[in-house]
Design a protein around this motif. Structure first.
Motif, PDB file in Angstrom:
ATOM      1  N   MET A 329      -2.359 -12.941  -8.086  1.00 40.07           N
ATOM      2  CA  MET A 329      -2.072 -11.657  -8.704  1.00 40.07           C
ATOM      3  C   MET A 329      -2.835 -10.541  -7.996  1.00 40.07           C
ATOM      4  O   MET A 329      -3.987 -10.707  -7.601  1.00 40.07           O
ATOM      5  CB  MET A 329      -2.481 -11.691 -10.185  1.00 40.07           C
ATOM      6  N   PRO A 330      -2.192  -9.352  -7.830  1.00 39.20           N
ATOM      7  CA  PRO A 330      -2.845  -8.249  -7.129  1.00 39.20           C
ATOM      8  C   PRO A 330      -4.076  -7.711  -7.853  1.00 39.20           C
ATOM      9  O   PRO A 330      -4.867  -6.988  -7.271  1.00 39.20           O
ATOM     10  CB  PRO A 330      -1.754  -7.188  -7.037  1.00 39.20           C
ATOM     11  N   SER A 331      -4.249  -8.071  -9.142  1.00 36.45           N
ATOM     12  CA  SER A 331      -5.416  -7.607  -9.884  1.00 36.45           C
ATOM     13  C   SER A 331      -6.658  -8.442  -9.591  1.00 36.45           C
ATOM     14  O   SER A 331      -7.753  -8.098 -10.039  1.00 36.45           O
ATOM     15  CB  SER A 331      -5.120  -7.630 -11.391  1.00 36.45           C
ATOM     16  N   GLN A 332      -6.484  -9.553  -8.853  1.00 34.67           N
ATOM     17  CA  GLN A 332      -7.604 -10.438  -8.532  1.00 34.67           C
ATOM     18  C   GLN A 332      -8.196 -10.095  -7.162  1.00 34.67           C
ATOM     19  O   GLN A 332      -7.452  -9.801  -6.217  1.00 34.67           O
ATOM     20  CB  GLN A 332      -7.133 -11.896  -8.540  1.00 34.67           C
ATOM     21  N   SER A 335      -6.677 -11.404  -3.830  1.00 29.33           N
ATOM     22  CA  SER A 335      -5.358 -10.969  -3.354  1.00 29.33           C
ATOM     23  C   SER A 335      -5.515  -9.925  -2.252  1.00 29.33           C
ATOM     24  O   SER A 335      -6.396  -9.064  -2.313  1.00 29.33           O
ATOM     25  CB  SER A 335      -4.550 -10.367  -4.503  1.00 29.33           C
ATOM     26  N   HIS A 337      -3.592  -7.601  -1.835  1.00 28.79           N
ATOM     27  CA  HIS A 337      -3.185  -6.311  -2.422  1.00 28.79           C
ATOM     28  C   HIS A 337      -4.278  -5.712  -3.312  1.00 28.79           C
ATOM     29  O   HIS A 337      -4.111  -4.600  -3.831  1.00 28.79           O
ATOM     30  CB  HIS A 337      -1.922  -6.487  -3.272  1.00 28.79           C
ATOM     31  N   TYR A 338      -5.368  -6.432  -3.478  1.00 29.35           N
ATOM     32  CA  TYR A 338      -6.399  -5.976  -4.420  1.00 29.35           C
ATOM     33  C   TYR A 338      -7.114  -4.725  -3.898  1.00 29.35           C
ATOM     34  O   TYR A 338      -7.552  -4.667  -2.751  1.00 29.35           O
ATOM     35  CB  TYR A 338      -7.426  -7.085  -4.660  1.00 29.35           C
ATOM     36  N   SER A 340     -10.266  -2.246  -5.052  1.00 30.05           N
ATOM     37  CA  SER A 340     -11.373  -2.034  -5.985  1.00 30.05           C
ATOM     38  C   SER A 340     -11.467  -0.537  -6.294  1.00 30.05           C
ATOM     39  O   SER A 340     -10.833   0.281  -5.630  1.00 30.05           O
ATOM     40  CB  SER A 340     -12.680  -2.521  -5.356  1.00 30.05           C
ATOM     41  N   SER A 345      -7.007  -1.290  -0.565  1.00 27.51           N
ATOM     42  CA  SER A 345      -6.624  -2.585   0.014  1.00 27.51           C
ATOM     43  C   SER A 345      -6.235  -2.385   1.480  1.00 27.51           C
ATOM     44  O   SER A 345      -5.989  -1.256   1.936  1.00 27.51           O
ATOM     45  CB  SER A 345      -5.436  -3.181  -0.740  1.00 27.51           C
ATOM     46  N   LEU A 408       1.441   1.352  -5.649  1.00 29.66           N
ATOM     47  CA  LEU A 408       0.513   0.879  -6.681  1.00 29.66           C
ATOM     48  C   LEU A 408       1.235   0.657  -8.008  1.00 29.66           C
ATOM     49  O   LEU A 408       0.936  -0.289  -8.749  1.00 29.66           O
ATOM     50  CB  LEU A 408      -0.629   1.885  -6.850  1.00 29.66           C
ATOM     51  N   ARG A 412       2.157  -3.163 -10.371  1.00 28.86           N
ATOM     52  CA  ARG A 412       1.966  -3.399 -11.805  1.00 28.86           C
ATOM     53  C   ARG A 412       3.238  -3.896 -12.495  1.00 28.86           C
ATOM     54  O   ARG A 412       3.179  -4.372 -13.620  1.00 28.86           O
ATOM     55  CB  ARG A 412       1.477  -2.119 -12.484  1.00 28.86           C
TER      56      ARG A 412
END
Length: 558
Positions: A329-332, A335, A337-338, A340, A345, A408, A412
């Protein structure tokens, strides 16, 4: 223009400046500051002259800058008044400033950009007009053909083997060799093949400078026999466009020894033609627009999930655990795609690095942006070219910031899945490029991917087809993968082919993002390094398309 570099000069007439003098108008000058690539520091580059008592100065002094398409060259123009003793006045007398990228000025059709001056709270500071122009360095190329008649016989057992040597004269009276023709064997009446030479190599742009031509008889041991010589100039040679020109070949030693000596033969200029070698800037100033399209990889291989690393994903041909584990998942943080709260990214960095430069050459700043390899709402079907803004009828985003925002938002709402297919989005852009092939539009497709491609054969076919169209493809690989497939698509070593057809031009440039990451964590520097490499080939690729189609730049409106 060498590669993507050229010299540009800027002239700047500001208008309606602030009046800081009580009893007269201001005495303004402009100070130019430049910002180094990947740096936030401003360094003074130069200053204009001071113009007395005016709010509408028109400066004569120009700034000569090296222009690089692939770099973001930030400029700052500070408008400052001068005091009565020639000193620059204090901050309270500041007249305003303007920030601009050199590419923004070059990217306008006539190289003319007007920008508001800002920096004095609550006051209108007027405007500054920036004019950019490429310095001419004699870009003409000459093609000529010569023949000779009744040259002196130099070989004992046969006729001569003549060839010509061209020399341009230097300022100090010496001569520099600039061209040799091929050798025509065993003849006193040779006809040499047509050859091409830049005008600057022939005469350094001085049309009246002497060009000396020696005629030799070729010998196997390198001790070539001198037959004779003659002199001319570029201007004289150019008259052959309307008539043959015949030159007497003279041997000074023979002329001194023999009273009845006439000549050692003649050389005739059969043809002479001149073509201009156009530059990237010529086409941009003539109105060619760069249309930028983005395609982002939304496949689940972008998550460093343990099942995927064990081969349960698309590499093995099956769905496996694709998209099922939290690491994908991109929220991790695992990833690709992450992003912060403190750092973008790799996908976002690559997009900004390339997009912020290319957008200067696109007048409407509207960029189609797609994702591929995800399950998209509402029905969860896999899509290989879904619009990031969720608008199928109009996938364009406003500016690079608009593309980033839509990217972005998509992270989601879609599910990272697979497979990784490039061909659909390449064909999509190729279809748009095929609509306008007159040189007024050139398309650049940026694909950002983790490199695990699933449709290699179809992608090769799409690239071969696209190579005949006004478009280029940039592929940025993110993550730790080995990118052998991407290197193959780049085609630097072996031209891409499909079913016996070879790509007409090299239109793909691939770089792995990890090679450009700054060790100190400086993202600005990382982006500058990346953009410099991935965009360096675009001007040459555009020129190669125009040249193969014999498309000349349009004249800019006066």
């Amino acid at each position: 223009v060498g590669g993507t570099q050229s010299d540009s000069h800027l002239a700047r007439p500001p208008r309606n400046l602030l009046d800081m003098d009580t009893f007269s108008k201001s005495d303004p000058m402009v100070v130019l500051f430049v910002q180094g690539s990947g740096s936030s520091e401003w360094k003074e580059f130069g200053r204009t002259e001071v113009i007395d008592n005016t709010l509408n100065p028109d400066f004569v002094r120009k700034f000569v800058l090296d222009y690089y398409f692939e770099e973001k060259q930030n400029l700052r123009f500070d408008q400052e008044p001068l005091g009565s003793h020639g000193a620059v006045l204090g901050v309270q007398d500041f007249l305003g400033q303007a920030f601009v990228a050199l590419g923004e000025v070059i990217g306008t059709q006539r190289g003319r950009l007007e920008r508001a001056l800002t920096g004095v709270p609550g006051k209108r500071c007027g405007t500054i007009l920036l004019l950019a122009e490429e310095l001419s360095n004699c870009r003409d190329i000459v093609t000529m053909q010569l023949c000779a008649n009744k040259l002196d016989k130099k070989d004992f057992f046969g006729k001569s083997d003549p060839f010509l040597v061209f020399y341009r004269s230097n300022e100090d009276g010496t001569f520099t060799i600039c061209h040799k023709t091929e050798v025509v064997k065993n003849t006193l009446n040779p006809v040499w093949q047509p050859f091409t030479i830049p005008v600057r190599a022939l005469c350094n742009g001085d049309y009246d400078r002497t060009v000396k031509i020696d005629v030799y008889d070729w010998d196997r041991d390198g001790s070539h026999d001198f037959i004779g010589e003659f002199a001319t100039s570029y201007r004289e040679l150019s008259r052959a466009q309307s008539q043959f020109t015949v030159y007497e070949v003279l041997n000074p030693r023979k002329k001194c020894k023999k009273k009845k000596y006439v000549n050692s033969g003649t050389v005739t200029l059969l043809s002479f033609s001149v073509e201009s070698e156009f530059t990237f800037v010529d086409y941009i100033r003539g109105g060619t627009q760069l249309n930028f399209t983005v395609a982002i990889d939304f496949t689940a291989s972008n998550g460093e999930c343990s099942q995927l690393r064990e081969g349960a994903g698309w590499r093995g041909g099956g769905l496996g655990a694709m998209g099922c584990c939290a690491a994908g998942m991109p929220s991790q943080p695992t990833s690709l795609h992450y992003a912060s709260p403190y750092q973008l990214s790799a996908y976002a960095l690559a997009l900004k690095a390339v997009g912020e430069i290319i957008q200067d050459y696109d007048s409407d700043k509207l960029f189609p942006a797609y994702g591929f390899g995800a399950k998209v709402p509402p029905d969860g079907k896999i899509s290989h070219q879904f619009p990031l803004n969720n608008n199928v009828d109009n996938p364009s985003c406003a500016g690079i910031e608009g593309v980033l925002e839509s990217y972005l938002q998509s992270l989601r709402t879609v599910q990272l899945y697979g497979p990784t297919n490039f061909a659909p989005v390449i064909n999509q852009v190729a279809g748009a490029a095929a609509q306008v092939t007159d040189g007024s539009q050139y398309h650049v497709l940026l694909i950002i991917t983790d490199g695990v491609i699933s449709d290699m054969l179809q992608t090769k076919e799409a690239i071969v087809t696209a190579s005949a169209l006004p478009m280029s493809i940039i592929i940025v690989g993110v993550g730790p993968a080995e990118f052998e497939a991407m290197e193959e698509l780049d085609g630097d070593e072996v031209r891409v082919s499909s079913r016996g057809r070879y790509a007409e031009r090299d239109i793909v440039q691939f770089v792995p993002f990890r090679d450009y990451v700054d060790d100190s964590g400086n993202q600005v520097l990382s982006m500058a390094r990346l953009a410099k490499d991935v965009l360096a080939e675009i001007p040459e690729q555009l020129l190669s398309y125009m040249k193969t189609r014999d498309i000349k730049p349009r004249r800019a409106d006066p």
